[in-house]
Design an enzyme around this catalytic site. Structure first.
Site, PDB file in Angstrom:
ATOM      1  N   GLY A  31     -97.192  55.926 -58.531  1.00  0.00           N
ATOM      2  CA  GLY A  31     -97.827  54.610 -58.600  1.00  0.00           C
ATOM      3  C   GLY A  31     -97.322  53.657 -57.536  1.00  0.00           C
ATOM      4  N   LEU A  33     -99.297  52.038 -55.587  1.00  0.00           N
ATOM      5  CA  LEU A  33    -100.056  52.720 -54.530  1.00  0.00           C
ATOM      6  C   LEU A  33    -100.181  51.861 -53.272  1.00  0.00           C
ATOM      7  CD1 LEU A  33    -102.933  54.294 -56.688  1.00  0.00           C
ATOM      8  CD2 LEU A  33    -100.695  55.273 -56.090  1.00  0.00           C
ATOM      9  N   GLU A  35    -101.444  52.389 -48.739  1.00  0.00           N
ATOM     10  CA  GLU A  35    -102.374  53.144 -47.867  1.00  0.00           C
ATOM     11  C   GLU A  35    -101.957  54.608 -47.678  1.00  0.00           C
ATOM     12  OE1 GLU A  35    -105.389  52.719 -46.274  1.00  0.00           O
ATOM     13  OE2 GLU A  35    -105.568  50.942 -47.534  1.00  0.00           O
ATOM     14  N   GLY A  36    -100.648  54.884 -47.784  1.00  0.00           N
ATOM     15  CA  GLY A  36    -100.195  56.285 -47.685  1.00  0.00           C
ATOM     16  C   GLY A  36    -100.794  57.112 -48.809  1.00  0.00           C
ATOM     17  N   HIS A  37    -100.648  56.604 -50.048  1.00  0.00           N
ATOM     18  CA  HIS A  37    -101.249  57.301 -51.190  1.00  0.00           C
ATOM     19  C   HIS A  37    -102.776  57.371 -51.025  1.00  0.00           C
ATOM     20  CE1 HIS A  37     -97.631  55.342 -53.201  1.00  0.00           C
ATOM     21  NE2 HIS A  37     -97.418  56.620 -53.447  1.00  0.00           N
ATOM     22  N   LYS A 149     -94.561  62.269 -45.067  1.00  0.00           N
ATOM     23  CA  LYS A 149     -93.489  61.284 -45.212  1.00  0.00           C
ATOM     24  C   LYS A 149     -92.312  61.879 -45.991  1.00  0.00           C
ATOM     25  CE  LYS A 149     -91.505  57.337 -46.751  1.00  0.00           C
ATOM     26  NZ  LYS A 149     -91.369  57.596 -48.149  1.00  0.00           N
ATOM     27  N   GLN A 153     -89.785  67.401 -49.674  1.00  0.00           N
ATOM     28  CA  GLN A 153     -90.521  67.575 -50.929  1.00  0.00           C
ATOM     29  C   GLN A 153     -91.758  68.449 -50.715  1.00  0.00           C
ATOM     30  OE1 GLN A 153     -91.492  64.253 -53.771  1.00  0.00           O
ATOM     31  NE2 GLN A 153     -93.437  64.289 -52.707  1.00  0.00           N
ATOM     32  N   SER A 185     -93.963  52.898 -47.892  1.00  0.00           N
ATOM     33  CA  SER A 185     -93.247  53.451 -49.039  1.00  0.00           C
ATOM     34  C   SER A 185     -93.293  52.421 -50.155  1.00  0.00           C
ATOM     35  CB  SER A 185     -91.789  53.713 -48.652  1.00  0.00           C
ATOM     36  OG  SER A 185     -90.997  53.833 -49.821  1.00  0.00           O
ATOM     37  N   ARG A 187     -91.021  51.753 -51.964  1.00  0.00           N
ATOM     38  CA  ARG A 187     -89.712  51.084 -51.983  1.00  0.00           C
ATOM     39  C   ARG A 187     -89.598  49.977 -50.924  1.00  0.00           C
ATOM     40  NH1 ARG A 187     -87.811  56.496 -53.696  1.00  0.00           N
ATOM     41  NH2 ARG A 187     -86.813  56.193 -55.717  1.00  0.00           N
TER      42      ARG A 187
HETATM   43  P1  AMP Z   1     -94.699  58.780 -54.376  1.00  0.00           P
HETATM   44  O1  AMP Z   1     -95.565  57.888 -55.195  1.00  0.00           O
HETATM   45  O2  AMP Z   1     -93.727  58.056 -53.505  1.00  0.00           O
HETATM   46  O3  AMP Z   1     -94.074  59.881 -55.202  1.00  0.00           O
HETATM   47  O4  AMP Z   1     -95.662  59.521 -53.353  1.00  0.00           O
HETATM   48  C1  AMP Z   1     -96.792  60.245 -53.796  1.00  0.00           C
HETATM   49  C2  AMP Z   1     -97.355  61.015 -52.633  1.00  0.00           C
HETATM   50  O5  AMP Z   1     -97.725  60.128 -51.580  1.00  0.00           O
HETATM   51  C3  AMP Z   1     -96.323  62.003 -52.021  1.00  0.00           C
HETATM   52  O6  AMP Z   1     -96.968  63.204 -51.676  1.00  0.00           O
HETATM   53  C4  AMP Z   1     -95.848  61.255 -50.806  1.00  0.00           C
HETATM   54  O7  AMP Z   1     -95.372  62.103 -49.775  1.00  0.00           O
HETATM   55  C5  AMP Z   1     -97.129  60.552 -50.372  1.00  0.00           C
HETATM   56  N1  AMP Z   1     -96.805  59.406 -49.506  1.00  0.00           N
HETATM   57  C6  AMP Z   1     -95.925  58.404 -49.761  1.00  0.00           C
HETATM   58  N2  AMP Z   1     -95.842  57.568 -48.702  1.00  0.00           N
HETATM   59  C7  AMP Z   1     -96.687  58.064 -47.763  1.00  0.00           C
HETATM   60  C8  AMP Z   1     -97.047  57.653 -46.439  1.00  0.00           C
HETATM   61  N3  AMP Z   1     -96.525  56.570 -45.859  1.00  0.00           N
HETATM   62  N4  AMP Z   1     -97.950  58.399 -45.765  1.00  0.00           N
HETATM   63  C9  AMP Z   1     -98.494  59.510 -46.329  1.00  0.00           C
HETATM   64  N5  AMP Z   1     -98.194  59.949 -47.570  1.00  0.00           N
HETATM   65  C10 AMP Z   1     -97.306  59.242 -48.279  1.00  0.00           C
END
Ligand code: AMP
Length: 281
Positions: A31, A33, A35-37, A149, A153, A185, A187
């Site tokens: 969550g 969320l 632009e990466g997600h 990113k 993982q 991120s 974070r």
């Molecule tokens: P998270 O919510 O941080 O567990 O991330 C969920 C998914 O989104 C994971 O596969 C991450 O690698 C991907 N993700 C997080 N940040 C980015 C980003 N900046 N660009 C591309 N994918 C991302």
């Protein structure tokens, strides 16, 4: 779009659709969320009949002193974003649904989980491998999407899907960055303005590595030292690691040749940030 909190209910809905030969694309997230997600979600939407996003802040992947309680949560905003992207289902279980009392089973991708981030976050990748295995068993996706990113993982998940003969295709999508710079991120919201400026040193260190390598430098130790020197100029920065490794076993390389991963984890104040870059020479 429907928000589903129970495993049984999600399985029932997806089974019905699968009987009609619908394909399922899946994006696991915690969550908050951004632009990466959304880049993963859009790809899942485009490539499959059904798009499923899970939102679960997985306690098993946080260490006792980490930010589980403080981790940003905002279901309303996340579900609005998913709705706009045409997501069919958000799976939003609570911790008890995923880890009922007397839960005992964990998945561990041995060597790959002990190095890089794994050596600073013991148990982290076991938590990740366990939740992703459980989610794959619940959703049974045709394709699951992860971000470069979190390179370690993503590679661990590819390995576990292969080793455990899971019938799922794993796609790793490029890192999305703020104006071509700081990796997005969840974070990043922890950073003060000053820290946000200092955090730019992560992508800057990667650019420095790229330009040294392009000029012909192939000694990993030299490139790592130059990156560390740059990072240490920032007062709020504290390095966990800067490593150059092969992409299969994450073994440190001496010479930069073939395909390598340059990965780093750096604390900016109280926020631990990671970034990485693949190089091929
Ligand atoms: P998270 O919510 O941080 O567990 O991330 C969920 C998914 O989104 C994971 O596969 C991450 O690698 C991907 N993700 C997080 N940040 C980015 C980003 N900046 N660009 C591309 N994918 C991302």
């Amino acid at each position: 779009m429907v928000i589903i909190r129970k495993i049984k209910e999600l399985r029932k809905r997806l089974n019905k659709l699968r009987l009609k030969n619908k394909t399922v694309g899946f994006v696991p997230t915690m969550g908050a969320l951004h632009e990466g997600h959304l880049s993963l979600i859009r790809k899942a939407r485009r490539e499959n009949d059904i798009a499923v996003v899970s939102i679960f802040v997985n306690p098993a992947q946080f260490g006792p002193k980490e930010d589980l309680r403080r981790y940003p949560r905002n279901l309303k905003r996340d579900s609005d974003l998913c709705g706009k992207e045409g997501v069919d289902f958000i799976f939003y279980p609570d911790a008890n649904e995923m880890y009922p009392s007397h839960y005992m089973t964990y998945v561990f991708v041995s060597d790959l989980s002990k190095v890089l981030c794994g050596s600073f976050r013991p148990g982290h990748f076991q938590g990740v491998a366990t939740i992703v295995t459980k989610l794959f068993n619940i959703v049974s996706p045709d394709i699951a999407y992860f971000g470069q990113k979190d390179a370690q993982q993503a590679i661990i998940i590819k390995k576990l899907a292969c080793d455990l003969n899971m019938p799922v295709k794993i796609k790793i999508m490029p890192t999305i960055r703020e104006r071509g710079s700081l990796a997005l991120s969840s974070r990043n919201v922890y950073l003060s303005d000053r820290e946000r400026q200092d955090a730019l040193v992560l992508p800057q260190a990667l650019s420095l590595a790229r330009s040294l390598i392009r000029k012909g430098e192939d000694e990993a130790a030299f490139v790592i030292n130059e990156m560390k020197r740059l990072i240490r100029k920032k007062e709020t920065a504290r390095i966990d690691y800067v490593s150059i490794v092969d992409t299969q076993f994450f073994k440190p390389v001496k010479k930069i040749k073939g395909k390598c991963l340059i990965a780093l984890a750096v604390w900016i104040g109280k926020t631990r940030l990671i970034d990485n870059m693949l190089v091929q020479y």
